[in-house]
Design a protein around this motif. Structure first.
Motif, mmCIF file in Angstrom:
data_model
loop_
_atom_site.group_PDB
_atom_site.id
_atom_site.type_symbol
_atom_site.label_atom_id
_atom_site.label_comp_id
_atom_site.label_asym_id
_atom_site.label_seq_id
_atom_site.Cartn_x
_atom_site.Cartn_y
_atom_site.Cartn_z
ATOM 1 N N ARG A 131 -10.297 -34.102 -52.512
ATOM 2 C CA ARG A 131 -10.832 -35.465 -52.558
ATOM 3 C C ARG A 131 -10.175 -36.372 -51.516
ATOM 4 O O ARG A 131 -10.438 -37.562 -51.460
ATOM 5 N N SER A 132 -9.332 -35.771 -50.702
ATOM 6 C CA SER A 132 -8.642 -36.536 -49.659
ATOM 7 C C SER A 132 -9.619 -36.975 -48.568
ATOM 8 O O SER A 132 -10.617 -36.295 -48.311
ATOM 9 N N PRO A 133 -9.356 -38.090 -47.891
ATOM 10 C CA PRO A 133 -10.176 -38.494 -46.737
ATOM 11 C C PRO A 133 -10.136 -37.450 -45.616
ATOM 12 O O PRO A 133 -11.027 -37.405 -44.775
ATOM 13 N N PHE A 134 -9.081 -36.595 -45.650
ATOM 14 C CA PHE A 134 -8.940 -35.554 -44.626
ATOM 15 C C PHE A 134 -9.552 -34.216 -45.055
ATOM 16 O O PHE A 134 -9.526 -33.255 -44.295
ATOM 17 N N ALA A 135 -10.076 -34.139 -46.278
ATOM 18 C CA ALA A 135 -10.530 -32.858 -46.822
ATOM 19 C C ALA A 135 -11.647 -32.239 -45.988
ATOM 20 O O ALA A 135 -11.610 -31.048 -45.659
ATOM 21 N N GLU A 136 -12.641 -33.024 -45.629
ATOM 22 C CA GLU A 136 -13.767 -32.507 -44.841
ATOM 23 C C GLU A 136 -13.289 -31.968 -43.502
ATOM 24 O O GLU A 136 -13.671 -30.866 -43.080
ATOM 25 N N GLU A 137 -12.441 -32.719 -42.822
ATOM 26 C CA GLU A 137 -11.920 -32.287 -41.531
ATOM 27 C C GLU A 137 -11.079 -31.021 -41.671
ATOM 28 O O GLU A 137 -11.155 -30.122 -40.824
ATOM 29 N N ALA A 138 -10.302 -30.953 -42.748
ATOM 30 C CA ALA A 138 -9.449 -29.780 -42.965
ATOM 31 C C ALA A 138 -10.298 -28.523 -43.166
ATOM 32 O O ALA A 138 -9.985 -27.460 -42.615
ATOM 33 N N LEU A 139 -11.380 -28.636 -43.942
ATOM 34 C CA LEU A 139 -12.222 -27.463 -44.170
ATOM 35 C C LEU A 139 -12.919 -27.041 -42.876
ATOM 36 O O LEU A 139 -13.076 -25.849 -42.610
ATOM 37 N N PHE A 140 -13.331 -28.015 -42.079
ATOM 38 C CA PHE A 140 -13.921 -27.677 -40.770
ATOM 39 C C PHE A 140 -12.892 -26.985 -39.882
ATOM 40 O O PHE A 140 -13.184 -25.969 -39.247
ATOM 41 N N MET A 141 -11.678 -27.536 -39.833
ATOM 42 C CA MET A 141 -10.644 -26.961 -38.974
ATOM 43 C C MET A 141 -10.226 -25.571 -39.441
ATOM 44 O O MET A 141 -9.792 -24.751 -38.621
ATOM 45 N N ASN A 142 -10.368 -25.283 -40.726
ATOM 46 C CA ASN A 142 -10.136 -23.927 -41.217
ATOM 47 C C ASN A 142 -11.075 -22.953 -40.497
ATOM 48 O O ASN A 142 -10.640 -21.946 -39.934
ATOM 49 N N GLY A 143 -12.366 -23.265 -40.505
ATOM 50 C CA GLY A 143 -13.338 -22.402 -39.828
ATOM 51 C C GLY A 143 -13.175 -22.412 -38.325
ATOM 52 O O GLY A 143 -13.297 -21.376 -37.666
ATOM 53 N N TYR A 144 -12.894 -23.594 -37.763
ATOM 54 C CA TYR A 144 -12.777 -23.701 -36.309
ATOM 55 C C TYR A 144 -11.543 -22.949 -35.804
ATOM 56 O O TYR A 144 -11.584 -22.339 -34.722
ATOM 57 N N SER A 145 -10.466 -22.970 -36.567
ATOM 58 C CA SER A 145 -9.264 -22.218 -36.183
ATOM 59 C C SER A 145 -9.558 -20.720 -36.153
ATOM 60 O O SER A 145 -9.118 -20.009 -35.242
ATOM 61 N N LEU A 146 -10.331 -20.245 -37.140
ATOM 62 C CA LEU A 146 -10.720 -18.834 -37.156
ATOM 63 C C LEU A 146 -11.619 -18.507 -35.967
ATOM 64 O O LEU A 146 -11.512 -17.430 -35.371
ATOM 65 N N TYR A 147 -12.494 -19.439 -35.628
ATOM 66 C CA TYR A 147 -13.345 -19.257 -34.440
ATOM 67 C C TYR A 147 -12.486 -19.110 -33.186
ATOM 68 O O TYR A 147 -12.737 -18.228 -32.346
ATOM 69 N N LYS A 148 -11.473 -19.950 -33.055
ATOM 70 C CA LYS A 148 -10.602 -19.902 -31.876
ATOM 71 C C LYS A 148 -9.812 -18.593 -31.804
ATOM 72 O O LYS A 148 -9.406 -18.179 -30.719
ATOM 73 N N ASP A 149 -9.638 -17.942 -32.941
ATOM 74 C CA ASP A 149 -8.855 -16.699 -32.971
ATOM 75 C C ASP A 149 -9.716 -15.458 -32.744
ATOM 76 O O ASP A 149 -9.178 -14.362 -32.612
ATOM 77 N N THR A 150 -11.032 -15.618 -32.687
ATOM 78 C CA THR A 150 -11.904 -14.450 -32.546
ATOM 79 C C THR A 150 -11.734 -13.791 -31.180
ATOM 80 O O THR A 150 -11.564 -14.476 -30.170
#
Length: 326
Positions: A101-120
């Motif tokens: 419910r944090s204001p950063f929650a949406e960004e954090a979930l996106f960065m989870n996927g984006y970090s995995l993308y950067k590691d591919t």
């Protein structure tokens, strides 16, 4: 000039030594608030290594405090900025699960996927990480379909799927190159099921037809007719869907060879049926034993020296092709 360079070098070295000495002093301090302020300062000045060291050091001490949320979020970003993408992904996802419910929650979930993308990795390497990245990016879209990041996620997913598509195509071609034609035909068929809208599909259909033809030529006699006919079925499907494709012209040329080989096989099959009838008649008349008749039938029709040489060169592939059908 030399004196100025020496003075400048000494100044830089002195500043570096002071900076290291300051960081060393802070890192040894027992004052967690001092470390917290210093970590934020290092983070703001893009010194992500020092920031991450201090964030990690004080994280346990701030559990349950208001500052803990920011520490976790900034620590994840500090790892991301150091290209530690798998570590960053883990902490972004952990942050989201803890503070959804944090204001950063949406960004954090996106960065989870984006970090995995950067590691591919590149398409020619193992793609298990790519599949995980696609899954996490899709999870984000499912959770936040109207997010400002949704379009970017869709673009990233398309890019990663194209990478998987290319990988699957290259693997299929590699089977053909190694002359494992049965495996190649199966791989091409699976490719078309997995990527029905692929731009590679016309070429894949041609390569499948070619693999089925080559497999038929090295197969045992009893399977050749079926496999030549499979190659012709693929050609028919090819023409019904992609008759304007450039590779269809190659397929049409190949069909001439398939027809020719199938005709030769059918002539040989007809002759063999007559030969088998003769063997059975001789066995019935007592001219040869039933065991001898069975052995002759199992040997199949006689092959020319040229056919024997060709089959012996492909013995390993023939065994591979037939192993799953026994």
């Amino acid at each position: 000039m030399l004196r100025k360079k020496i003075i400048l070098a000494c100044a830089i070295l002195g500043t570096f030594s002071f900076s290291c000495s300051k960081f060393s002093k802070i890192s040894k301090s027992r004052d967690i608030n001092e470390k917290y302020d210093a970590a934020l300062n290092y983070y703001d000045n893009k010194d992500f290594y020092k920031a991450s060291v201090l964030f990690e050091d004080i994280m346990g001490a701030f559990v349950g405090a208001a500052e803990y949320e920011k520490i976790q979020f900034y620590y994840a970003y500090s790892q991301y900025e150091q290209k530690q993408y798998l570590i960053a992904s883990h902490h972004f996802k952990s942050f989201y699960e803890t503070y959804n419910r944090s204001p950063f929650a949406e960004e954090a979930l996106f960065m989870n996927g984006y970090s995995l993308y950067k590691d591919t990795p590149d398409y020619n390497l193992d793609q298990s990480g790519t599949e995980t990245a696609i899954e996490e990016l899709q999870n984000f879209i499912n959770r936040y379909p109207t997010s400002q990041y949704a379009t970017q996620c869709n673009d990233l997913i398309d890019e990663l799927r194209a990478r998987l598509e290319l990988k699957a195509f290259e693997i299929s071609k590699q089977y053909s190159h190694l002359r494992y034609y049965k495996a190649a035909a199966i791989a091409y068929d699976n490719f078309m099921k997995d990527f029905p809208d692929s731009d590679f599909k016309p070429e894949v259909m041609y390569k499948k037809m070619e693999a089925e033809y080559e497999l038929a030529k090295i197969s045992v006699f009893d399977k050749q007719q079926e496999r030549f006919e499979e190659s012709l079925k693929t050609y028919k499907k090819f023409g019904a869907r992609y008759s304007n494709a450039s590779s269809y012209a190659d397929a049409t040329k190949l069909k001439v060879s398939v027809d020719k080989e199938l005709k030769k096989h059918m002539q040989k099959k007809e002759a063999w049926e007559k030969e088998k009838a003769k063997i059975e008649a001789e066995a019935a008349a007592g001219k040869i034993s039933q065991a001898e008749a069975k052995k002759l039938e199992e040997q199949g029709p006689k092959e020319s020296k040229r056919e024997k040489r060709k089959r012996s060169k492909n013995l390993e592939q023939t065994q591979e092709a037939e192993r799953g059908d026994k």
